[in-house]
Write an enzyme that holds these catalytic residues in place. Structure first.
Site, PDB file in Angstrom:
ATOM      1  N   ARG A 109       0.808  -1.213   0.000  1.00 36.07           N
ATOM      2  CA  ARG A 109       0.000   0.000   0.000  1.00 36.07           C
ATOM      3  C   ARG A 109       0.839   1.259   0.000  1.00 36.07           C
ATOM      4  O   ARG A 109       0.617   2.161  -0.808  1.00 36.07           O
ATOM      5  CB  ARG A 109      -0.877   0.034   1.251  1.00 36.07           C
ATOM      6  CG  ARG A 109      -1.862  -1.060   1.251  1.00 36.07           C
ATOM      7  CD  ARG A 109      -2.298  -1.331   2.664  1.00 36.07           C
ATOM      8  NE  ARG A 109      -3.302  -2.377   2.624  1.00 36.07           N
ATOM      9  CZ  ARG A 109      -4.578  -2.170   2.874  1.00 36.07           C
ATOM     10  NH1 ARG A 109      -5.010  -0.994   3.232  1.00 36.07           N
ATOM     11  NH2 ARG A 109      -5.426  -3.154   2.776  1.00 36.07           N
ATOM     12  N   THR A 110       1.774   1.351   0.933  1.00 34.50           N
ATOM     13  CA  THR A 110       2.520   2.601   1.062  1.00 34.50           C
ATOM     14  C   THR A 110       3.361   2.843  -0.186  1.00 34.50           C
ATOM     15  O   THR A 110       3.417   3.953  -0.707  1.00 34.50           O
ATOM     16  CB  THR A 110       3.402   2.556   2.328  1.00 34.50           C
ATOM     17  OG1 THR A 110       2.569   2.288   3.448  1.00 34.50           O
ATOM     18  CG2 THR A 110       4.118   3.871   2.541  1.00 34.50           C
ATOM     19  N   ARG A 170      11.576   3.004   3.337  1.00 31.00           N
ATOM     20  CA  ARG A 170      10.903   2.128   4.309  1.00 31.00           C
ATOM     21  C   ARG A 170      11.960   1.153   4.807  1.00 31.00           C
ATOM     22  O   ARG A 170      12.652   0.524   4.007  1.00 31.00           O
ATOM     23  CB  ARG A 170       9.752   1.394   3.615  1.00 31.00           C
ATOM     24  CG  ARG A 170       9.259   0.119   4.285  1.00 31.00           C
ATOM     25  CD  ARG A 170       8.519   0.351   5.587  1.00 31.00           C
ATOM     26  NE  ARG A 170       7.321   1.137   5.461  1.00 31.00           N
ATOM     27  CZ  ARG A 170       6.093   0.624   5.304  1.00 31.00           C
ATOM     28  NH1 ARG A 170       5.914  -0.679   5.238  1.00 31.00           N
ATOM     29  NH2 ARG A 170       5.049   1.408   5.239  1.00 31.00           N
ATOM     30  N   HIS A 224       6.094   7.142  11.074  1.00 31.97           N
ATOM     31  CA  HIS A 224       5.522   6.940   9.749  1.00 31.97           C
ATOM     32  C   HIS A 224       4.712   8.197   9.451  1.00 31.97           C
ATOM     33  O   HIS A 224       3.482   8.194   9.490  1.00 31.97           O
ATOM     34  CB  HIS A 224       4.627   5.692   9.769  1.00 31.97           C
ATOM     35  CG  HIS A 224       4.196   5.215   8.410  1.00 31.97           C
ATOM     36  ND1 HIS A 224       4.533   5.867   7.233  1.00 31.97           N
ATOM     37  CD2 HIS A 224       3.436   4.143   8.045  1.00 31.97           C
ATOM     38  CE1 HIS A 224       3.999   5.213   6.210  1.00 31.97           C
ATOM     39  NE2 HIS A 224       3.335   4.170   6.673  1.00 31.97           N
TER      40      HIS A 224
END
Lengths: 425, 309
Positions: free
Chosen positions: B62-63, B112, B140
């Site tokens: 998703r990110t 990430r 985050h």
């Protein structure tokens, strides 16, 4: 034959005799001459005006990395760092590769150390390969020349093994040095507290140390054998040690300078040079360590000199190796306690020289006549900025670079030979 | 005349770096970009010629997708590096990887990584702007900003709201970011979960540690559940997911304590039947998909603010 010296007009600080006075000290044939004896005509003069003359410092907790990790440190480089820090003797922990768990390794270390700037006292492993399962051949190790045994870095998890180690080591008069850490509670990378919570780093609670300190005290009390607790970092552990001493348990303890200078706040911004085990603790713990240095709960200051290269330190915090170098900075940092009026010069020398020698059973740590001329001359009031040029170790992993420190060693003599000198002669 | 606001940050590393004014500016910028995603031609030339590297050392669908969509809608050139395909498996360090990527002159690196502090370390070794897309259990920030945006859209304000965050606070970068982000905007953040998953001293970040589920949810405007990782069962932090769902999962019963118009949030992906019942996840109170849409807008805003330097 060794040169003779007359060290003039220094402040002689010798806790073994209680001596603290301005006087001259004569060294002949590598030994301290009696106070009343005139210096030989050919004695070389050292003007120690404004300096302290102290017995050579003894570090009872050094990692020299040889054999196995010579890119971080070797016996000769570590010994040079020691001499520069005012140490004349260093006891090296057995967690090398291979582990110092047999006479062959001890002999190798002592052989290398013959060229070293200071005296090197090997510490043997408690268990084979420090795996915490079977006792190492402690008698053979003693015979080869170890001064103590420890599984430092690999805490003895098995309480039965620890009990047997205390009993069996005492047959050979070998002190047992315990790295107190519950390895299950200790699965973290910094002190468990508000800073760890903010940084999102796994915590090591203070209790991880205290539960093992209490175990070792209980075993020492039951077996009536001595135990020495390494690198104490928490208030809770110190309370346990204080109470045990009061009821006569034969427990001694050391701390390291970073535990009375720094706190977990110094980890902020993920400084891997503030990562060590045990970790930097809270302000209250730091206060308790200082108090314990004053009241005698702590017997010694040791460096826990732990060299690592940039390979182990220039990386993510949780992947970085534990430990910092300390031989060059331990005395200057300890002098800040004197400068702040927390301990006396006499107490400082006791913590850094006399007591470590006593705990390890060494004939060192004193300037009484007849003693080996292992000594250091200290300028306690000569502030300097601790920088890379002050480091003699192969590694640079220290959080103290750039810090102003109150004073330092200006000369170190081992057996009547000058092994380090800076700005005195 | 009002002084012109200039966004003062080169890197986006965590929510603690932001003032109230910074966050308001990011959210306003994101709102202005949001409309682009509803056009038939979803592209503006704002970042044309800029190079954005998505450097992902942890699996993320998703990110990573959200950052990539955001970058492409701004006309930037994007490159994705996944740890499994990069040279890190050959023993290359993060710093080496960073220097190599830096030598190719990207404008923004989105990182990430499983280590807390990794994005800060990266920012010290590259010329590009660094956006932290999640570092260990630390921060985050883009997730927190999209949560703030979603709540503001639903409630028209952030000041004075009660936000309840339920679940694994200890291992959650979303929790840390949101405690700081919502607190900066004047909301009151309550955290609740099993004691094994609430870190000591969480109050010092500005959260209220609720002692009961009811205390956490009573009068809440926003209820946010966090993902439970299965590996937490082995630590041992939890006896079973079944017990977690019964005692700490969101269902209609505990939600009765919250305000009638309380919204339900989750950073995704949801373990249905664990953190919340399927009915709750799919209910009209759930804004989980609004979060996803706003994620693109917030990331467009962040790329615009640091990528145009």
């Amino acid at each position: 034959m060794s040169k003779s010296w007359i060290i003039e007009n220094g402040r002689i600080i010798d806790p073994a005799s209680g001596r603290d006075e301005i006087a001259s000290l004569v060294v002949t044939q590598g030994y301290i001459a009696p106070a009343e004896e005139p210096a030989p005509a050919d004695a070389e003069r050292i003007n120690a005006r404004g300096c302290w003359i102290a017995p050579g410092l003894i570090d009872m907790h050094t990692h020299l990395r040889e054999p196995g990790e010579e890119y971080k440190e070797d016996i000769l480089s570590g010994a040079r760092a020691a001499a520069a820090g005012g140490f004349t003797g260093i006891a090296c922990m057995p967690n090398t590769t291979p582990v110092n768990d047999c006479a062959a390794i001890t002999n190798f270390i002592l052989d290398q150390a013959r060229q070293a700037a200071v005296r090197v006292y090997p510490i043997g492993a408690i268990s084979r390969n420090s795996q915490g399962e079977l006792l190492a051949d402690l008698g053979e190790l003693k015979n080869a020349g170890v001064v103590a045994v420890s599984d430092d870095g690999r805490p003895v998890a098995n309480s039965q093994l620890m009990r047997r180690a205390l009993e069996y080591a005492s047959d050979f008069n070998l002190p047992v040095i315990s790295h107190c850490e519950d390895v299950f509670l200790g699965k973290g990378v910094m002190h468990e507290g508000p800073v760890a919570t903010r940084l999102g780093l796994r915590g090591i609670p203070a209790a991880a140390e205290a539960v093992m300190v209490y175990r070792d005290i209980a075993l020492a009390e039951w077996t009536e054998k001595p135990v020495h607790i390494a690198h104490v970092s928490t208030a809770q552990s110190l309370d346990l040690i204080r109470a045990a001493k009061a009821r006569g348990v034969r427990v001694t303890a050391e701390t390291a300078p970073h535990y009375f200078i720094l706190t977990d706040e110094d980890v902020a911004d993920y400084d891997t040079n503030a990562k060590m085990n045990p970790p930097l603790r809270s302000k209250a713990d730091r206060e308790a360590v200082r108090q314990a240095l004053i009241d005698g709960t702590l017997d010694a200051i040791a460096t826990d000199h732990a060299p690592h290269s940039t390979l182990e330190k220039d990386c993510e915090f949780d992947l970085a190796a534990n430990g910092i170098i300390g031989l060059e900075s331990a005395l200057p940092l300890s002098l800040s306690l004197v400068a702040d009026g927390i301990i006396s010069p006499m107490r400082l020398v006791e913590l850094l020289a006399l007591n470590p020698a006593k705990i390890l059973g060494l004939s060192a740590g004193t300037l009484q006549h007849g003693a080996l001329a292992d000594l250091t001359i200290i300028k306690a009031d000569q502030p300097f900025i601790f920088s890379e040029t002050d480091i003699y170790s192969k590694s640079r992993n220290t959080p103290f670079l750039g810090r102003q420190l109150p004073g330092r060693t200006v000369l170190t003599m081992v057996g009547g030979e000058v092994r380090f000198e800076k700005g005195l002669l | 005349m009002k002084k012109q606001y200039i966004f003062p940050h080169r890197h986006i590393l965590g929510m603690e770096q932001f003032s109230r004014e910074d966050i308001a500016h990011i959210l306003t910028t994101a709102e202005s970009f949001k409309e682009i995603s509803s056009r038939s031609i979803k592209k503006v030339p704002v970042l044309r010629g800029r190079t954005i590297v998505n450097l992902f050392f942890e699996p993320s669908t998703r990110t990573r997708l959200s950052f990539e969509v955001a970058a492409k809608r701004m006309s930037a050139d994007t490159f994705n590096i996944n740890a499994s395909t990069s040279s890190t498996t050959k023993g290359e360090t993060l710093i080496d990887t960073a220097r190599n990527i830096s030598a190719m002159h990207p404008d923004v690196i989105v990182l990430r990584h499983s280590s807390s502090g990794a994005s800060q370390l990266l920012s010290q070794h590259v010329h590009a702007a660094v956006i932290n897309a999640g570092d260990g259990a630390h921060q985050h920030p883009s997730q927190s900003l999209l949560d703030l945006m979603t709540v503001q859209e639903c409630k028209d304000r952030l000041d004075g709201l009660k936000i309840a965050i339920i679940g694994d606070i200890t291992h959650s970068r979303v929790a840390r970011s949101n405690i700081q982000g919502f607190k900066t905007m004047g909301s009151n953040v309550y955290v609740f979960g099993p004691s094994t998953l609430i870190p000591m001293h969480i109050e010092e970040l500005g959260a209220v540690r609720a002692r009961t589920f009811q205390e956490a949810l009573e009068g809440a405007d926003v209820v946010m559940a966090l993902r439970i990782q299965r590996e937490r069962l082995h630590d041992p932090l939890l006896p079973s997911l079944r017990e977690y769902a019964q005692r700490f999962g969101l269902s209609s019963d505990p939600l009765g304590w919250a305000k009638e118009d309380a919204i339900i949030m989750h950073p995704g992906p949801v373990n249905r039947g664990v953190e919340m019942s399927p009915e709750i996840a799919d209910s009209s109170r759930s804004v989980i998909l609004n979060q996803v849409s706003n994620g693109v807008a917030v990331r467009m805003a962040l790329l615009y603010l640091v990528g145009n330097a």
